[in-house]
Design a protein around this motif. Structure first.
Motif, PDB file in Angstrom:
ATOM      1  N   HIS A  79     -24.828  11.309  20.366  1.00 52.74           N
ATOM      2  CA  HIS A  79     -23.811  10.252  20.271  1.00 52.74           C
ATOM      3  C   HIS A  79     -24.371   8.975  19.649  1.00 52.74           C
ATOM      4  O   HIS A  79     -23.625   8.170  19.116  1.00 52.74           O
ATOM      5  N   GLU A  80     -25.693   8.788  19.706  1.00 47.48           N
ATOM      6  CA  GLU A  80     -26.296   7.587  19.105  1.00 47.48           C
ATOM      7  C   GLU A  80     -26.325   7.663  17.575  1.00 47.48           C
ATOM      8  O   GLU A  80     -26.564   6.666  16.911  1.00 47.48           O
ATOM      9  N   PHE A  81     -26.114   8.851  17.011  1.00 44.69           N
ATOM     10  CA  PHE A  81     -26.254   9.038  15.564  1.00 44.69           C
ATOM     11  C   PHE A  81     -24.915   9.081  14.837  1.00 44.69           C
ATOM     12  O   PHE A  81     -24.887   9.259  13.624  1.00 44.69           O
ATOM     13  N   VAL A  82     -23.798   8.994  15.564  1.00 47.39           N
ATOM     14  CA  VAL A  82     -22.488   9.061  14.904  1.00 47.39           C
ATOM     15  C   VAL A  82     -21.800   7.692  15.006  1.00 47.39           C
ATOM     16  O   VAL A  82     -22.065   6.921  15.931  1.00 47.39           O
ATOM     17  N   PRO A  83     -20.917   7.383  14.038  1.00 52.36           N
ATOM     18  CA  PRO A  83     -20.192   6.110  14.108  1.00 52.36           C
ATOM     19  C   PRO A  83     -19.369   6.039  15.407  1.00 52.36           C
ATOM     20  O   PRO A  83     -18.918   7.075  15.917  1.00 52.36           O
ATOM     21  N   SER A 135     -27.827  10.773   9.088  1.00 55.20           N
ATOM     22  CA  SER A 135     -27.747   9.987  10.326  1.00 55.20           C
ATOM     23  C   SER A 135     -29.104   9.847  11.019  1.00 55.20           C
ATOM     24  O   SER A 135     -29.282   8.983  11.869  1.00 55.20           O
ATOM     25  N   GLY A 136     -30.037  10.770  10.706  1.00 60.24           N
ATOM     26  CA  GLY A 136     -31.336  10.764  11.400  1.00 60.24           C
ATOM     27  C   GLY A 136     -31.386  11.776  12.550  1.00 60.24           C
ATOM     28  O   GLY A 136     -32.432  11.948  13.180  1.00 60.24           O
ATOM     29  N   TYR A 137     -30.268  12.476  12.820  1.00 63.10           N
ATOM     30  CA  TYR A 137     -30.227  13.393  13.965  1.00 63.10           C
ATOM     31  C   TYR A 137     -31.199  14.572  13.805  1.00 63.10           C
ATOM     32  O   TYR A 137     -31.986  14.874  14.713  1.00 63.10           O
TER      33      TYR A 137
END
Ligand code: SAH
Length: 241
Positions: free
Chosen positions: A66-70, A119-121
């Motif tokens: 959830h930290e990697f999505v808008p 996103s970096g995920y």
């Protein structure tokens, strides 16, 4: 006295609510892991196994997607689906992220290159598994955002660079594995050159308009390359500067 009671109430309430949020995202991740495991089972004929590496599953269980999505897509962060991340790009489907990490056959001593940070995920998943991750993103705004998120989560073993990853990252080559998360029409030769003997290149290949295939290239000690086609996939194109 009244004020103190209120203060204690607030402290207890806020600590409960944050541990609730944490437990909740943990539960959602657990459900997502189950979906990935089911999909691995369904695709076993393609991928040649019924289970992914236990450490890869553990990494998916750990990284807060959830930290990697808008913000607007946070409610969907733990669906087994790709999601938009802005700039016309997407965060890959969790099953694909897990599968590519598994196919790379990496361990805690590996040095890995990712082309297409997004996103970096995927980089964070790799960061849980290996010694160091070098990741390149062609869109500056995405590279900066990913770097901020990864830094905020404390990943000290991930280096993000903005630029065209077609030519790999010569200063840090050779790599134990290279994962490409955007599809070129042909495998870029510099990436094969930057693989260590015994290393794996995991890459989707094919034109935008037709089916792309996820391929695994393995370089042997003599420098010969074995190519395996795994399964049909849909990735954004690998663009050039
Ligand atoms: N791994 C990402 C998925 C991102 S989608 C994640 O976990 O979120 C693929 C990304 O590749 C896009 O952000 C796109 O901008 C990037 N990309 C496309 N061509 C590239 C190139 N030549 N070099 C580096 N990045 C590239």
């Amino acid at each position: 006295m009244k004020f103190r009671t209120l203060k204690y109430f607030l402290i207890i309430w806020t600590s409960c609510s944050s541990s609730y949020a944490q437990d909740n995202s943990q539960n959602l991740r657990e459900a997502m892991v189950k979906e990935i495991e089911d999909m691995v089972m369904e695709t076993r004929e393609y991928i040649g196994k019924e289970k992914l590496d236990r450490r890869v599953i553990e990494a998916v269980r750990t990284v807060p997607r959830h930290e990697f999505v808008p913000d607007m897509y946070r409610p969907y962060a733990y669906l087994n689906r790709p999601l938009p991340i802005g700039e016309g790009q997407t965060i890959s489907q969790p099953y694909i992220v897990a599968l590519m990490s598994d196919l790379a056959e990496i361990n805690k001593n590996s040095k890995v290159l990712e082309v297409g940070t997004g996103s970096g995920y995927q980089a964070a998943i790799l960061g849980e598994l290996v010694g160091h991750v070098y990741t390149i993103e062609i869109i500056d705004a995405l590279a900066e955002k990913a770097q901020r998120v990864l830094f905020g989560l404390g990943y000290e073993n991930i280096t993000v660079r903005s630029g065209d990853g077609y030519n790999g990252w010569q200063e840090h080559a050779p790599f134990d594995a290279i994962i490409v998360t955007a599809a070129p029409e042909e495998v870029p030769t510099p990436l094969i050159e930057q693989l260590k003997p015994g290393g794996k290149l995991v890459i989707p290949v094919g034109p935008q308009s037709r089916t792309q295939y996820l391929r695994v290239l393995t370089k042997d000690r003599a420098g010969n390359v074995d190519v395996k086609e795994i399964l049909p996939v849909g990735f954004v194109p690998l663009t050039r500067d």
